[in-house]
Design a protein around this motif. Sequence first.
Motif, PDB file in Angstrom:
ATOM      1  N   THR A 227      33.343 -20.314  50.924  1.00 53.20           N
ATOM      2  CA  THR A 227      32.924 -20.180  49.526  1.00 53.20           C
ATOM      3  C   THR A 227      31.908 -21.245  49.143  1.00 53.20           C
ATOM      4  O   THR A 227      30.929 -20.973  48.442  1.00 53.20           O
ATOM      5  CB  THR A 227      34.155 -20.268  48.602  1.00 53.20           C
ATOM      6  N   GLN A 228      32.118 -22.462  49.605  1.00 56.86           N
ATOM      7  CA  GLN A 228      31.178 -23.539  49.285  1.00 56.86           C
ATOM      8  C   GLN A 228      29.795 -23.260  49.879  1.00 56.86           C
ATOM      9  O   GLN A 228      28.773 -23.459  49.219  1.00 56.86           O
ATOM     10  CB  GLN A 228      31.727 -24.872  49.794  1.00 56.86           C
ATOM     11  N   TYR A 229      29.749 -22.779  51.112  1.00 56.48           N
ATOM     12  CA  TYR A 229      28.462 -22.440  51.704  1.00 56.48           C
ATOM     13  C   TYR A 229      27.812 -21.259  50.977  1.00 56.48           C
ATOM     14  O   TYR A 229      26.583 -21.206  50.858  1.00 56.48           O
ATOM     15  CB  TYR A 229      28.623 -22.124  53.191  1.00 56.48           C
ATOM     16  N   SER A 230      28.620 -20.319  50.510  1.00 57.75           N
ATOM     17  CA  SER A 230      28.062 -19.201  49.752  1.00 57.75           C
ATOM     18  C   SER A 230      27.435 -19.689  48.455  1.00 57.75           C
ATOM     19  O   SER A 230      26.345 -19.241  48.068  1.00 57.75           O
ATOM     20  CB  SER A 230      29.160 -18.171  49.451  1.00 57.75           C
ATOM     21  N   PHE A 231      28.098 -20.605  47.779  1.00 58.53           N
ATOM     22  CA  PHE A 231      27.514 -21.201  46.571  1.00 58.53           C
ATOM     23  C   PHE A 231      26.225 -21.939  46.914  1.00 58.53           C
ATOM     24  O   PHE A 231      25.244 -21.877  46.177  1.00 58.53           O
ATOM     25  CB  PHE A 231      28.506 -22.162  45.912  1.00 58.53           C
ATOM     26  N   GLY A 232      26.234 -22.676  48.044  1.00 61.86           N
ATOM     27  CA  GLY A 232      25.034 -23.386  48.450  1.00 61.86           C
ATOM     28  C   GLY A 232      23.862 -22.450  48.667  1.00 61.86           C
ATOM     29  O   GLY A 232      22.721 -22.746  48.278  1.00 61.86           O
ATOM     30  N   ALA A 233      24.139 -21.286  49.294  1.00 62.93           N
ATOM     31  CA  ALA A 233      23.072 -20.307  49.547  1.00 62.93           C
ATOM     32  C   ALA A 233      22.513 -19.740  48.250  1.00 62.93           C
ATOM     33  O   ALA A 233      21.295 -19.593  48.092  1.00 62.93           O
ATOM     34  CB  ALA A 233      23.603 -19.189  50.434  1.00 62.93           C
ATOM     35  N   THR A 234      23.387 -19.404  47.304  1.00 59.47           N
ATOM     36  CA  THR A 234      22.922 -18.768  46.072  1.00 59.47           C
ATOM     37  C   THR A 234      22.311 -19.761  45.086  1.00 59.47           C
ATOM     38  O   THR A 234      21.524 -19.372  44.228  1.00 59.47           O
ATOM     39  CB  THR A 234      24.077 -18.029  45.371  1.00 59.47           C
ATOM     40  N   ARG A 235      22.645 -21.046  45.235  1.00 62.25           N
ATOM     41  CA  ARG A 235      22.130 -22.056  44.303  1.00 62.25           C
ATOM     42  C   ARG A 235      20.965 -22.864  44.869  1.00 62.25           C
ATOM     43  O   ARG A 235      20.488 -23.793  44.222  1.00 62.25           O
ATOM     44  CB  ARG A 235      23.268 -23.005  43.894  1.00 62.25           C
ATOM     45  N   SER A 236      20.503 -22.510  46.065  1.00 60.67           N
ATOM     46  CA  SER A 236      19.382 -23.240  46.657  1.00 60.67           C
ATOM     47  C   SER A 236      18.114 -23.038  45.828  1.00 60.67           C
ATOM     48  O   SER A 236      17.767 -21.902  45.505  1.00 60.67           O
ATOM     49  CB  SER A 236      19.128 -22.747  48.090  1.00 60.67           C
ATOM     50  N   PRO A 237      17.419 -24.117  45.484  1.00 53.33           N
ATOM     51  CA  PRO A 237      16.131 -23.958  44.798  1.00 53.33           C
ATOM     52  C   PRO A 237      15.164 -23.157  45.672  1.00 53.33           C
ATOM     53  O   PRO A 237      15.274 -23.178  46.905  1.00 53.33           O
ATOM     54  CB  PRO A 237      15.646 -25.402  44.617  1.00 53.33           C
ATOM     55  N   ALA A 238      14.244 -22.466  45.059  1.00 55.55           N
ATOM     56  CA  ALA A 238      13.306 -21.601  45.786  1.00 55.55           C
ATOM     57  C   ALA A 238      12.588 -22.378  46.889  1.00 55.55           C
ATOM     58  O   ALA A 238      12.015 -23.432  46.649  1.00 55.55           O
ATOM     59  CB  ALA A 238      12.283 -21.019  44.810  1.00 55.55           C
ATOM     60  N   GLY A 239      12.664 -21.835  48.116  1.00 55.74           N
ATOM     61  CA  GLY A 239      11.965 -22.438  49.240  1.00 55.74           C
ATOM     62  C   GLY A 239      12.652 -23.632  49.851  1.00 55.74           C
ATOM     63  O   GLY A 239      12.076 -24.294  50.724  1.00 55.74           O
ATOM     64  N   ARG A 240      13.898 -23.939  49.455  1.00 56.68           N
ATOM     65  CA  ARG A 240      14.567 -25.146  49.963  1.00 56.68           C
ATOM     66  C   ARG A 240      15.947 -24.833  50.550  1.00 56.68           C
ATOM     67  O   ARG A 240      16.854 -25.664  50.505  1.00 56.68           O
ATOM     68  CB  ARG A 240      14.694 -26.187  48.842  1.00 56.68           C
ATOM     69  N   THR A 241      16.093 -23.650  51.134  1.00 53.64           N
ATOM     70  CA  THR A 241      17.389 -23.259  51.687  1.00 53.64           C
ATOM     71  C   THR A 241      17.823 -24.172  52.830  1.00 53.64           C
ATOM     72  O   THR A 241      18.985 -24.593  52.902  1.00 53.64           O
ATOM     73  CB  THR A 241      17.346 -21.804  52.186  1.00 53.64           C
ATOM     74  N   ALA A 242      16.907 -24.476  53.763  1.00 51.26           N
ATOM     75  CA  ALA A 242      17.268 -25.341  54.902  1.00 51.26           C
ATOM     76  C   ALA A 242      17.669 -26.730  54.426  1.00 51.26           C
ATOM     77  O   ALA A 242      18.591 -27.342  54.969  1.00 51.26           O
ATOM     78  CB  ALA A 242      16.104 -25.430  55.889  1.00 51.26           C
ATOM     79  N   THR A 243      16.982 -27.226  53.393  1.00 54.77           N
ATOM     80  CA  THR A 243      17.330 -28.543  52.844  1.00 54.77           C
ATOM     81  C   THR A 243      18.752 -28.545  52.312  1.00 54.77           C
ATOM     82  O   THR A 243      19.549 -29.448  52.598  1.00 54.77           O
ATOM     83  CB  THR A 243      16.350 -28.926  51.712  1.00 54.77           C
ATOM     84  N   VAL A 244      19.088 -27.523  51.536  1.00 58.42           N
ATOM     85  CA  VAL A 244      20.429 -27.449  50.951  1.00 58.42           C
ATOM     86  C   VAL A 244      21.485 -27.291  52.034  1.00 58.42           C
ATOM     87  O   VAL A 244      22.537 -27.952  52.007  1.00 58.42           O
ATOM     88  CB  VAL A 244      20.511 -26.284  49.943  1.00 58.42           C
ATOM     89  N   MET A 245      21.225 -26.430  53.003  1.00 62.78           N
ATOM     90  CA  MET A 245      22.211 -26.211  54.060  1.00 62.78           C
ATOM     91  C   MET A 245      22.438 -27.468  54.896  1.00 62.78           C
ATOM     92  O   MET A 245      23.562 -27.747  55.326  1.00 62.78           O
ATOM     93  CB  MET A 245      21.784 -25.042  54.952  1.00 62.78           C
ATOM     94  N   THR A 246      21.386 -28.249  55.128  1.00 63.05           N
ATOM     95  CA  THR A 246      21.583 -29.505  55.856  1.00 63.05           C
ATOM     96  C   THR A 246      22.284 -30.547  54.982  1.00 63.05           C
ATOM     97  O   THR A 246      23.031 -31.389  55.501  1.00 63.05           O
ATOM     98  CB  THR A 246      20.256 -30.075  56.375  1.00 63.05           C
ATOM     99  N   MET A 247      22.074 -30.513  53.678  1.00 63.03           N
ATOM    100  CA  MET A 247      22.834 -31.378  52.775  1.00 63.03           C
ATOM    101  C   MET A 247      24.330 -31.083  52.910  1.00 63.03           C
ATOM    102  O   MET A 247      25.154 -32.005  53.010  1.00 63.03           O
ATOM    103  CB  MET A 247      22.390 -31.173  51.323  1.00 63.03           C
ATOM    104  N   LEU A 248      24.668 -29.795  52.939  1.00 63.22           N
ATOM    105  CA  LEU A 248      26.071 -29.410  53.038  1.00 63.22           C
ATOM    106  C   LEU A 248      26.626 -29.734  54.429  1.00 63.22           C
ATOM    107  O   LEU A 248      27.739 -30.254  54.559  1.00 63.22           O
ATOM    108  CB  LEU A 248      26.229 -27.918  52.734  1.00 63.22           C
TER     109      LEU A 248
END
Length: 415
Positions: free
Chosen positions: A338-359
């Motif tokens: 669930t936390q990763y799903s929130f991370g995917a949907t809340r990632s700022p535009a163009g920064r998905t890899a950044t958010v996923m590496t933060m998590l």
Amino acid sequence: MTQTVEKISSSPSPSLLRTAGLPYFLIAFAARLPFAMMVVGVLTLVVSARDSISLGGLTSASVGAGTACFGALIGAAADRFGQRPVLLVIAAANSAMLLALALVAYSDAPDGAVLAVAFGIGATAPQVAPMSRSRLVTLITQRMEPSRRERTLSSTMAYESAADETVFVVGPFIVGLLASALAPWAPLVGAAVLTVLFVGAFALHPSGRLVAAERSADGTAPSAVRELFRARLLVVVVGIFGVGTFFGTMLTSLTSFMDDRGLSERAGLMYGVMGIGSAAFALGVALLPARFSLRARWATFSAILFAGSLLLLAVDDVAGMAGALALIGVGIGPTLVTQYSFGATRSPAGRTATVMTMLGSGVIVGQSLGAAVTGEVAERAGTHPALLLPVLAAAVVAVAGAVNWFLTGARNENR
């Protein structure tokens, strides 16, 4: 920089398995192994070479510190320049650092040199799991019909979390096998070889050319960096850090618990009770109905995790511990998904890899810190005080879930 983006056609889009290809999932799974072997491998080597459990714990913590400082920056570089060149450079650097520690640990170099190289291992750790999530999210959002995206995203995050759980059970087992059969340095050499082979293959896979559609031709993102620090995203980072801390505190306190009963060699098997249950229930998240919203899932499963952790304070035998770990597995796997799903949907535009590496960095930093602190507590105060630490970590996850409940709002429960 060339963007590899395909428009969605009017015909039904293929499944994610067909879109990415089966070899992708096999390569991405194998490429996770070195990361799962690092912390335990470093601990095993340093304790053997320097005959110091305390230094071993500090060295493992240094790996986590390196990941904390540079993990998100690696993700940001992947967003900016593409995953392929970043991963190829990182794979080479990380392999060199792993081999360097195998040499430095047995040399006359001071302990500070050992800690510095361990920090370098963490700083150059290939962020395969977060980058795999980023690639798959990009495939889902750019190549699938909108009506299929939400369920496919949930299924993908479930699979990715189950893969992580499996790897973090298999990784320490491989470390133990290599260290016992060959030498304490063998796991790090093995991890270096696996990094070159499989992280390199992961980088060179055709999906490594994927770039978020929001990125401009020169790689810049339309979203500002400050959007990474929004409360709705930071609460997910805090929550997943709590999960990582739980992993570290649980494994270390469990080892102390089993050692008190003369069964320290079975600690890994007992930990597997939680890991297997966690992986199974993580996969089961994909079967949950859509009306069971993400914010409700986090609140519900983190409550189960916390309840299971409270049982740790009451158990006094191996059977009781196994029961507590089984209940914990029910809660922790779905919470992580669930936390990763929130991370995917809340990632700022163009920064998905950044958010996923933060998590992803949040998990490994929490694990390293939790293991180091719990080891000190167990050695100085005993097992029972050490078992309080998983309870505190579970409380962090549950409180973050409660905060997320209010930040999310009923109208936007899955974002």
